[in-house]
Design an enzyme around this catalytic site. Structure first.
Site, PDB file in Angstrom:
ATOM      1  CB  CYS A  53      44.050  49.506  44.553  1.00 40.13           C
ATOM      2  SG  CYS A  53      43.379  48.716  45.994  1.00 40.13           S
ATOM      3  N   GLY A 103      41.621  33.390  30.656  1.00 33.66           N
ATOM      4  CA  GLY A 103      42.588  33.452  31.757  1.00 33.66           C
ATOM      5  C   GLY A 103      41.944  33.074  33.083  1.00 33.66           C
ATOM      6  CD  GLU A 113      39.170  38.729  43.292  1.00 39.28           C
ATOM      7  OE1 GLU A 113      39.861  38.425  44.263  1.00 39.28           O
ATOM      8  OE2 GLU A 113      39.048  39.912  42.901  1.00 39.28           O
ATOM      9  CG  HIS A 117      48.558  43.154  50.490  1.00 41.14           C
ATOM     10  ND1 HIS A 117      47.443  42.868  49.749  1.00 41.14           N
ATOM     11  CD2 HIS A 117      49.315  42.039  50.461  1.00 41.14           C
ATOM     12  CE1 HIS A 117      47.520  41.626  49.301  1.00 41.14           C
ATOM     13  NE2 HIS A 117      48.654  41.101  49.717  1.00 41.14           N
ATOM     14  CG  HIS A 138      34.862  26.789  70.155  1.00 45.15           C
ATOM     15  ND1 HIS A 138      35.045  25.960  69.071  1.00 45.15           N
ATOM     16  CD2 HIS A 138      33.645  26.488  70.682  1.00 45.15           C
ATOM     17  CE1 HIS A 138      33.977  25.177  68.956  1.00 45.15           C
ATOM     18  NE2 HIS A 138      33.119  25.477  69.922  1.00 45.15           N
TER      19      HIS A 138
HETATM   20  P1  FAD Z   1      48.336  51.559  40.677  1.00 47.47           P
HETATM   21  O1  FAD Z   1      47.294  51.301  41.668  1.00 47.47           O
HETATM   22  O2  FAD Z   1      48.179  50.972  39.317  1.00 47.47           O
HETATM   23  O3  FAD Z   1      48.461  53.139  40.571  1.00 47.47           O
HETATM   24  C1  FAD Z   1      49.294  53.768  39.683  1.00 47.47           C
HETATM   25  C2  FAD Z   1      48.753  55.146  39.408  1.00 47.47           C
HETATM   26  O4  FAD Z   1      49.733  55.856  38.670  1.00 47.47           O
HETATM   27  C3  FAD Z   1      47.492  55.181  38.544  1.00 47.47           C
HETATM   28  O5  FAD Z   1      46.481  55.893  39.183  1.00 47.47           O
HETATM   29  C4  FAD Z   1      47.921  55.875  37.262  1.00 47.47           C
HETATM   30  O6  FAD Z   1      46.916  56.734  36.725  1.00 47.47           O
HETATM   31  C5  FAD Z   1      49.099  56.678  37.735  1.00 47.47           C
HETATM   32  N1  FAD Z   1      50.078  56.954  36.679  1.00 47.47           N
HETATM   33  C6  FAD Z   1      50.622  56.100  35.795  1.00 47.47           C
HETATM   34  N2  FAD Z   1      51.527  56.723  35.018  1.00 47.47           N
HETATM   35  C7  FAD Z   1      51.560  58.012  35.446  1.00 47.47           C
HETATM   36  C8  FAD Z   1      52.309  59.138  35.057  1.00 47.47           C
HETATM   37  N3  FAD Z   1      53.204  59.089  34.084  1.00 47.47           N
HETATM   38  N4  FAD Z   1      52.067  60.310  35.708  1.00 47.47           N
HETATM   39  C9  FAD Z   1      51.141  60.393  36.716  1.00 47.47           C
HETATM   40  N5  FAD Z   1      50.442  59.348  37.116  1.00 47.47           N
HETATM   41  C10 FAD Z   1      50.638  58.168  36.499  1.00 47.47           C
HETATM   42  N6  FAD Z   1      45.310  43.754  44.759  1.00 47.47           N
HETATM   43  C11 FAD Z   1      45.083  43.329  46.015  1.00 47.47           C
HETATM   44  O7  FAD Z   1      46.005  43.314  46.824  1.00 47.47           O
HETATM   45  N7  FAD Z   1      43.829  42.936  46.413  1.00 47.47           N
HETATM   46  C12 FAD Z   1      42.782  42.923  45.564  1.00 47.47           C
HETATM   47  O8  FAD Z   1      41.679  42.563  45.957  1.00 47.47           O
HETATM   48  C13 FAD Z   1      42.990  43.350  44.237  1.00 47.47           C
HETATM   49  N8  FAD Z   1      41.978  43.350  43.356  1.00 47.47           N
HETATM   50  C14 FAD Z   1      42.199  43.788  42.079  1.00 47.47           C
HETATM   51  C15 FAD Z   1      41.137  43.748  41.176  1.00 47.47           C
HETATM   52  C16 FAD Z   1      41.322  44.174  39.873  1.00 47.47           C
HETATM   53  C17 FAD Z   1      40.161  44.144  38.917  1.00 47.47           C
HETATM   54  C18 FAD Z   1      42.594  44.672  39.470  1.00 47.47           C
HETATM   55  C19 FAD Z   1      42.801  45.168  38.073  1.00 47.47           C
HETATM   56  C20 FAD Z   1      43.658  44.699  40.351  1.00 47.47           C
HETATM   57  C21 FAD Z   1      43.468  44.242  41.669  1.00 47.47           C
HETATM   58  N9  FAD Z   1      44.507  44.226  42.591  1.00 47.47           N
HETATM   59  C22 FAD Z   1      44.294  43.774  43.856  1.00 47.47           C
HETATM   60  C23 FAD Z   1      45.858  44.690  42.241  1.00 47.47           C
HETATM   61  C24 FAD Z   1      46.084  46.119  42.759  1.00 47.47           C
HETATM   62  O9  FAD Z   1      45.111  46.958  42.215  1.00 47.47           O
HETATM   63  C25 FAD Z   1      47.469  46.593  42.384  1.00 47.47           C
HETATM   64  O10 FAD Z   1      48.442  45.675  42.823  1.00 47.47           O
HETATM   65  C26 FAD Z   1      47.758  47.942  43.015  1.00 47.47           C
HETATM   66  O11 FAD Z   1      46.815  48.898  42.612  1.00 47.47           O
HETATM   67  C27 FAD Z   1      49.165  48.423  42.647  1.00 47.47           C
HETATM   68  O12 FAD Z   1      49.394  49.665  43.228  1.00 47.47           O
HETATM   69  P2  FAD Z   1      50.409  50.712  42.583  1.00 47.47           P
HETATM   70  O13 FAD Z   1      50.380  51.884  43.485  1.00 47.47           O
HETATM   71  O14 FAD Z   1      51.687  50.064  42.287  1.00 47.47           O
HETATM   72  O15 FAD Z   1      49.775  51.097  41.167  1.00 47.47           O
HETATM   73  P1  NAI Z   2      46.873  36.320  36.503  1.00 47.55           P
HETATM   74  O1  NAI Z   2      48.314  36.315  36.214  1.00 47.55           O
HETATM   75  O2  NAI Z   2      46.396  36.099  37.870  1.00 47.55           O
HETATM   76  O3  NAI Z   2      46.158  35.220  35.599  1.00 47.55           O
HETATM   77  C1  NAI Z   2      46.243  35.218  34.211  1.00 47.55           C
HETATM   78  C2  NAI Z   2      45.913  33.822  33.708  1.00 47.55           C
HETATM   79  O4  NAI Z   2      45.760  33.853  32.308  1.00 47.55           O
HETATM   80  C3  NAI Z   2      47.002  32.808  34.007  1.00 47.55           C
HETATM   81  O5  NAI Z   2      46.423  31.703  34.635  1.00 47.55           O
HETATM   82  C4  NAI Z   2      47.571  32.473  32.634  1.00 47.55           C
HETATM   83  O6  NAI Z   2      48.036  31.146  32.539  1.00 47.55           O
HETATM   84  C5  NAI Z   2      46.356  32.695  31.751  1.00 47.55           C
HETATM   85  N1  NAI Z   2      46.641  32.992  30.349  1.00 47.55           N
HETATM   86  C6  NAI Z   2      47.609  33.793  29.863  1.00 47.55           C
HETATM   87  N2  NAI Z   2      47.514  33.847  28.509  1.00 47.55           N
HETATM   88  C7  NAI Z   2      46.457  33.085  28.147  1.00 47.55           C
HETATM   89  C8  NAI Z   2      45.836  32.749  26.913  1.00 47.55           C
HETATM   90  N3  NAI Z   2      46.286  33.236  25.767  1.00 47.55           N
HETATM   91  N4  NAI Z   2      44.768  31.927  26.910  1.00 47.55           N
HETATM   92  C9  NAI Z   2      44.291  31.427  28.088  1.00 47.55           C
HETATM   93  N5  NAI Z   2      44.833  31.711  29.292  1.00 47.55           N
HETATM   94  C10 NAI Z   2      45.888  32.527  29.326  1.00 47.55           C
HETATM   95  O7  NAI Z   2      46.344  37.711  35.901  1.00 47.55           O
HETATM   96  P2  NAI Z   2      44.963  38.468  36.082  1.00 47.55           P
HETATM   97  O8  NAI Z   2      43.901  37.559  36.548  1.00 47.55           O
HETATM   98  O9  NAI Z   2      44.765  39.224  34.813  1.00 47.55           O
HETATM   99  O10 NAI Z   2      45.294  39.491  37.236  1.00 47.55           O
HETATM  100  C11 NAI Z   2      46.373  40.427  37.105  1.00 47.55           C
HETATM  101  C12 NAI Z   2      46.953  40.759  38.432  1.00 47.55           C
HETATM  102  O11 NAI Z   2      46.081  41.549  39.187  1.00 47.55           O
HETATM  103  C13 NAI Z   2      47.246  39.517  39.249  1.00 47.55           C
HETATM  104  O12 NAI Z   2      48.566  39.142  39.047  1.00 47.55           O
HETATM  105  C14 NAI Z   2      47.009  39.933  40.649  1.00 47.55           C
HETATM  106  O13 NAI Z   2      48.229  40.191  41.257  1.00 47.55           O
HETATM  107  C15 NAI Z   2      46.213  41.229  40.554  1.00 47.55           C
HETATM  108  N6  NAI Z   2      44.889  41.002  41.140  1.00 47.55           N
HETATM  109  C16 NAI Z   2      44.813  40.656  42.455  1.00 47.55           C
HETATM  110  C17 NAI Z   2      43.612  40.380  43.035  1.00 47.55           C
HETATM  111  C18 NAI Z   2      43.580  39.949  44.445  1.00 47.55           C
HETATM  112  O14 NAI Z   2      44.568  40.122  45.138  1.00 47.55           O
HETATM  113  N7  NAI Z   2      42.467  39.413  44.939  1.00 47.55           N
HETATM  114  C19 NAI Z   2      42.362  40.491  42.304  1.00 47.55           C
HETATM  115  C20 NAI Z   2      42.556  40.829  40.917  1.00 47.55           C
HETATM  116  C21 NAI Z   2      43.784  41.103  40.397  1.00 47.55           C
END
Ligand code: FAD
Ligand code: NAI
Length: 465
Positions: A44, A180, A187, A322, A444
């Site tokens: 995150c 996807g 985003e 969250h 408002h």
């Molecule tokens: P993570 O944040 O993935 O943290 C896991 C940590 O564990 C990592 O730092 C990793 O290095 C560490 N780890 C793994 N294996 C080991 C091990 N064996 N030993 C020690 N450390 C280890 N969610 C939202 O709610 N809002 C958003 O706007 C949002 N935007 C996103 C945008 C992108 C581009 C991406 C990819 C994700 C986004 N997400 C968003 C999703 C969000 O990032 C994840 O849901 C969240 O980070 C999950 O938290 P977590 O603590 O479960 O795992």
């Molecule tokens: P996603 O699950 O949101 O979307 C993946 C999309 O790819 C789906 O619509 C699926 O139908 C499509 N897809 C799968 N295989 C495909 C193929 N072969 N060809 C074409 N389309 C295909 O996954 P995404 O966008 O990778 O995000 C991963 C996770 O990260 C999300 O589940 C979300 O929870 C989290 N995330 C949250 C954010 C937020 O809260 N604002 C921002 C970014 C990520």
């Protein structure tokens, strides 16, 4: 001498893990956190929520200046993109926040054990060459990108990238193909479209944003198309070839049919994420994964193995920061003998594009399957603040039980939908009816008044339409 080095060892310092560690320490438990990354904060803070929002925010300003939104309000500017500075402010935001977690660890006397952790037994974990024992171990290892078979991601090269690579592009691509049409694709596709790229989104399903309300998904397609994205729905990617600094993506209709090729400077693979369990040594503690490769827990976040708990992206449920944070608090409280609960029926989800798409609770489709419902809708076009701000897109939709009037789901498309949805989540936590919301005084002029009016529309009496 104490039986274990720690009361609690958390593996992973993402929003799930670092929050669990802080709450455990606050509750008086001796706590350590193993994290292999150079900085705390997980996906995150390092490569997810925070850097993507930094780029979304900055690119929104650029777009407003470049595409006439500012001119409409009498501000005439011709923007010049300084991508290096835009990246620098993104890195600064990440540095500030990851450093902040390190500060909080020190403040709460949490030991950060640097390295990747692997179980030796249920109470002994190896981190690098150290062996650490703990009465309770919380697995919070998060998730990583799901790869697309046959398509190799190379973030350094910057042609076929995942979300981490897409945050770091050194130049604005002329043509970007996003595989996807989910949250990441829309985003990050929006970021580069705003900065000047021609963006084509290839989505396997017939609508974008799976998991959201059907009407919201349909409307999202219209809005992204209007913004200039090319959407190829019901289309699957069958391969991608890289030659030099260009890629060719082969696609065909999901139902089968003639193949087509798309040229791209950058291809973003965003087809979902999968639980991170590799190398954890779960076999050594007899912990099996479910069919989706996730760790199953009970309502208290305890796994089947005594003393081993799991939270966040590595367990079932929406992969959201969250949700992970709330589970982090709950698991620490449960370990401390308190009652930690997360209501998984009320987890808001937000897509941070412009407008934002947000929802909490049931979709209209899910709610209908459970019984009779009433639906109230209010268009943002009729909301005075949205109209004044030239933000006509979107609506609020409230789904309530036909008999009890209890709110079952709320969906918003609006510039500040992510902020608006918080009141809907709170109302649902309190078991509110649509009438409760309709009779709550809203300031408002605010976008949030659209929630009140949608609630009024549930029983057919909005004022402004
Ligand atoms: P993570 O944040 O993935 O943290 C896991 C940590 O564990 C990592 O730092 C990793 O290095 C560490 N780890 C793994 N294996 C080991 C091990 N064996 N030993 C020690 N450390 C280890 N969610 C939202 O709610 N809002 C958003 O706007 C949002 N935007 C996103 C945008 C992108 C581009 C991406 C990819 C994700 C986004 N997400 C968003 C999703 C969000 O990032 C994840 O849901 C969240 O980070 C999950 O938290 P977590 O603590 O479960 O795992
Ligand atoms: P996603 O699950 O949101 O979307 C993946 C999309 O790819 C789906 O619509 C699926 O139908 C499509 N897809 C799968 N295989 C495909 C193929 N072969 N060809 C074409 N389309 C295909 O996954 P995404 O966008 O990778 O995000 C991963 C996770 O990260 C999300 O589940 C979300 O929870 C989290 N995330 C949250 C954010 C937020 O809260 N604002 C921002 C970014 C990520």
């Amino acid at each position: 001498m104490a039986e274990y080095d720690y009361d609690v060892l958390v593996i992973g310092a993402g929003p799930g893990g670092y929050v669990a560690a802080i709450r455990a320490a606050q509750l008086g438990l001796k706590t350590a956190c193993a994290e292999g990354r150079e900085t705390l904060g997980g996906t995150c803070l390092n490569v997810g929520c925070i850097p993507s929002k930094a780029m979304l925010h900055a690119s929104e300003y650029f777009d407003a200046a470049a595409n006439g939104a500012m001119a409409k309000m009498g501000i005439k500017v011709t923007p010049e993109l300084d991508l290096d500075t835009m990246h620098a402010q993104r890195r600064d935001a990440v540095k500030g926040l990851t450093g902040g977690i390190e500060f909080l660890f020190k403040k709460n006397k949490i030991d950060w054990i640097k390295g990747y952790a692997s179980f030796q037994d249920a109470h002994t974990v190896k981190v690098g060459d150290k062996s650490v024992t703990a009465k309770n171990v919380v697995i919070a290892t998060g998730s990583t990108v799901t790869p697309l078979p046959g398509i190799e991601i190379d973030n350094d090269k910057g042609v076929v990238v995942d979300s981490t690579g897409a945050l770091e592009l050194k130049a604005v691509p002329k043509k970007m193909v996003v595989i996807g049409g989910g949250v990441i694709g829309l985003e990050l596709g929006s970021v580069w479209r705003r900065l000047g790229a021609d963006v084509t989104v290839v989505e396997f399903l017939d609508q974008l944003l799976p998991g959201m309300d059907g009407e919201v998904r349909k409307e999202s397609g219209k809005i992204f198309k209007k913004q200039g994205m090319v959407l190829k729905l019901s289309t699957k990617v069958t391969g991608a070839a890289v030659a030099g600094d260009k890629a060719t993506v082969t696609v065909e209709p999901a139902a089968g049919g003639a193949a087509e090729t798309l040229e791209a400077d950058v291809v973003l693979v965003s087809i979902g994420r999968r639980a991170n369990t590799e190398g954890l040594g779960l076999d050594k503690i007899g912990l099996e994964l479910n069919q989706r490769g996730q760790i199953e827990t009970d309502h208290d976040f305890a796994t089947k193995v005594d003393g081993v708990w799991a939270i966040g992206d590595v367990i079932p449920g929406p992969m959201l920061a969250h949700k992970a944070e709330d589970e982090g608090i709950a698991v620490a409280e449960n370990i401390a003998g308190l009652t930690g609960i997360v209501n998984h029926d009320v987890i808001p989800g937000v897509v941070y594009t412009a407008p934002e798409f947000a929802g909490v609770g049931l979709t209209e489709e899910q709610a209908k399957e459970r019984g009779a419902i009433k639906v109230g809708k209010f268009p943002m076009l009729a909301n005075s603040r949205a109209k004044t701000n030239h933000e006509p897109d979107g609506f609020v939709k409230i789904i309530a039980d036909a008999e009890t009037d209890r709110v079952l789901g709320v969906w918003c498309i609006a510039t500040v939908a992510g902020t608006m949805i918080a009141q809907a989540a709170q109302a649902m936590e309190f078991g509110a009816t649509s009438e409760d919301i309709a009779y709550t005084c809203h300031a408002h002029p605010t976008h949030s008044e659209a929630i009140k009016e949608a609630a009024m529309a549930v029983t057919g009496k909005p004022i402004h339409v």
